[in-house]
Design a protein around this motif. Structure first.
Motif: not given
Length: 429
Positions: A107-111
């Motif tokens: 999720m951090k990567i996508l954010l």
């Protein structure tokens, strides 16, 4: 000393990040792809540099007046849907508590991918992004190539421990993806010394990929080479260069490397290959039984006991496609494949449009380099669990932003032509 250097670079960048969040994007990509802190020996190896830079970037993004808007397109919509689907599937994970850490990381990567999309707006910034990506990976290619030469290819090349590219197979794929980007940057560079350094990095990265002893990497680099010859405007010259370079690189590899590559033809006798086939069958059966898949942690004895043909051969997915299938079901795999298709079509649109308008030649060359890099990822990724590797997502950003830049330029020219009494040219579909 290395720990102090990394700290100086990261903390020294904070004022520049607060002044312009685009600087934070570049620092984030550098830290997340190269993982420079892993090259230290002390406190820096566990310091949360990525979180610090991400926080500073988002804060700067909120308080500065720089333009920030995501260029919405079919690619970015599907990327958002893919992330949303992973949020939906999380509660249905077979091992919920074990899935949460990797889910949080993804999720951090996508954010931050959407932060990159929102902040990178110009050609210079796109090229700067590619410089950061290529040199972050090229560092390990340069280092690994020298190691392969000095050891006579007797030992495997590994990536930075504890990262996406720590495994020998993963670092091979990452270096293969970096080679087309490095070549594109070489074509932009006028400084002779820098050109020589980039050329050396390309050759050493190819040698390091071979020195990883990765069979999937060998297949990927072969596929990428064929694609380069097929798509190049100078097929004979490119093909001849590859034919000359390949034997020279292989000269550094010992007989044990040749013996390992020979097992590609005898996969039915190789325990590792059979383990992958067993894991793929498990993922398919799991997805067939569960709409939401099994979550991020399904490669356990208990899951294999239920779904695998051979319950005793517990392996990771070793395929980006079966990884997504087993973890997020057929819907997740469909979104992942659709994301890849739309990204490819975006690159193809850029290449086609650039062929008709000379002012976009840089964009066409860049899109061709990214396509070549993605060929390496799609082929090599068929044998690796790297579905959430962040580099392809940043390449997606470069393509989406470049297409929007081209569309805006064409719209402005059309508007100017209409104002002058002309008709203007429509944007290609």
């Amino acid at each position: 000393m290395r720990d102090i250097l990394v700290c100086l670079l990261v903390f020294g960048s904070l004022p520049f990040i607060l002044r312009s969040p685009v600087n934070g994007v570049m620092m984030w990509v550098w830290i997340s792809v190269m993982n420079p802190h892993t090259q230290g020996w002390g406190f820096a190896t566990s310091f949360p540099f990525a979180a610090l830079v991400a926080g500073a970037t988002i804060f700067s993004m909120l308080v500065t007046r720089e333009p920030k808007s995501v260029p919405w397109s079919p690619v970015t919509v599907v990327l958002l849907l893919f992330g949303a689907w992973m949020i939906v599937t999380l509660p249905f994970s077979l091992h919920f508590e074990q899935s949460v850490p990797l889910w949080s990381r993804v999720m951090k990567i996508l954010l931050m991918t959407f932060v990159v999309l929102a902040l990178v707006k110009t050609r210079a910034q796109v090229e700067r992004l590619l410089w950061v990506l290529a040199l972050s990976l090229g560092f390990y290619g340069f280092k690994g190539g020298i190691f392969t030469i000095s050891s006579g290819g007797a030992y495997r090349v590994w990536g930075p421990e504890g990262t996406f590219i720590g495994d020998n197979n993963a670092i091979a794929l990452a270096l293969i993806m970096a080679i087309p980007l490095l070549y594109y940057l070489l074509t932009l560079t006028k400084r002779r010394l820098l050109r020589y350094l980039l050329l050396a990095t390309i050759l050493l990265s190819a040698l390091a990929a071979l020195g990883s002893y990765s069979r999937g990497g060998f297949v990927a680099i072969a596929a990428m080479g064929l694609f380069m010859v097929y798509k190049s405007r100078r097929r004979i010259a490119v093909g001849s260069a590859l034919l000359l370079a390949a034997p020279l690189l292989l000269l550094f590899m010992p007989q044990q490397w040749v013996s390992r590559m020979d097992t590609i033809d005898n996969y039915e006798l190789d325990a590792s290959a059979q383990g992958r086939l067993n894991a793929w069958a498990m993922a398919y059966r799991l997805a067939s039984d569960r709409l939401f898949g099994g979550g991020f942690e399904v490669y356990t004895p208990s899951v294999f006991a239920v779904y695998a043909p051979n319950p005793n051969a517990v392996h990771a997915a070793h395929s980006i496609y079966f990884q997504v299938l087993g973890e997020h079901g057929f819907i997740g795999l469909g979104l992942y494949l659709l994301l890849g298709i739309l990204t490819w079509r975006t690159a193809r649109w850029i290449i086609r449009t650039a062929s008709e308008r000379s002012e976009f030649q840089w964009a066409g060359d860049m899109a061709m380099a990214i396509q070549t890099s993605l060929v390496g990822f799609m082929v090599g990724g068929a044998f690796l669990s790297l579905a959430y590797f962040d580099v392809p997502y940043y390449l997606l950003c470069a393509l989406v932003v470049t297409r929007r830049l081209m569309e805006n330029h064409i719209d402005e020219q059309a508007a100017a032509a209409r104002a002058a009494g002309g008709t203007g040219a429509p944007i290609p579909a």
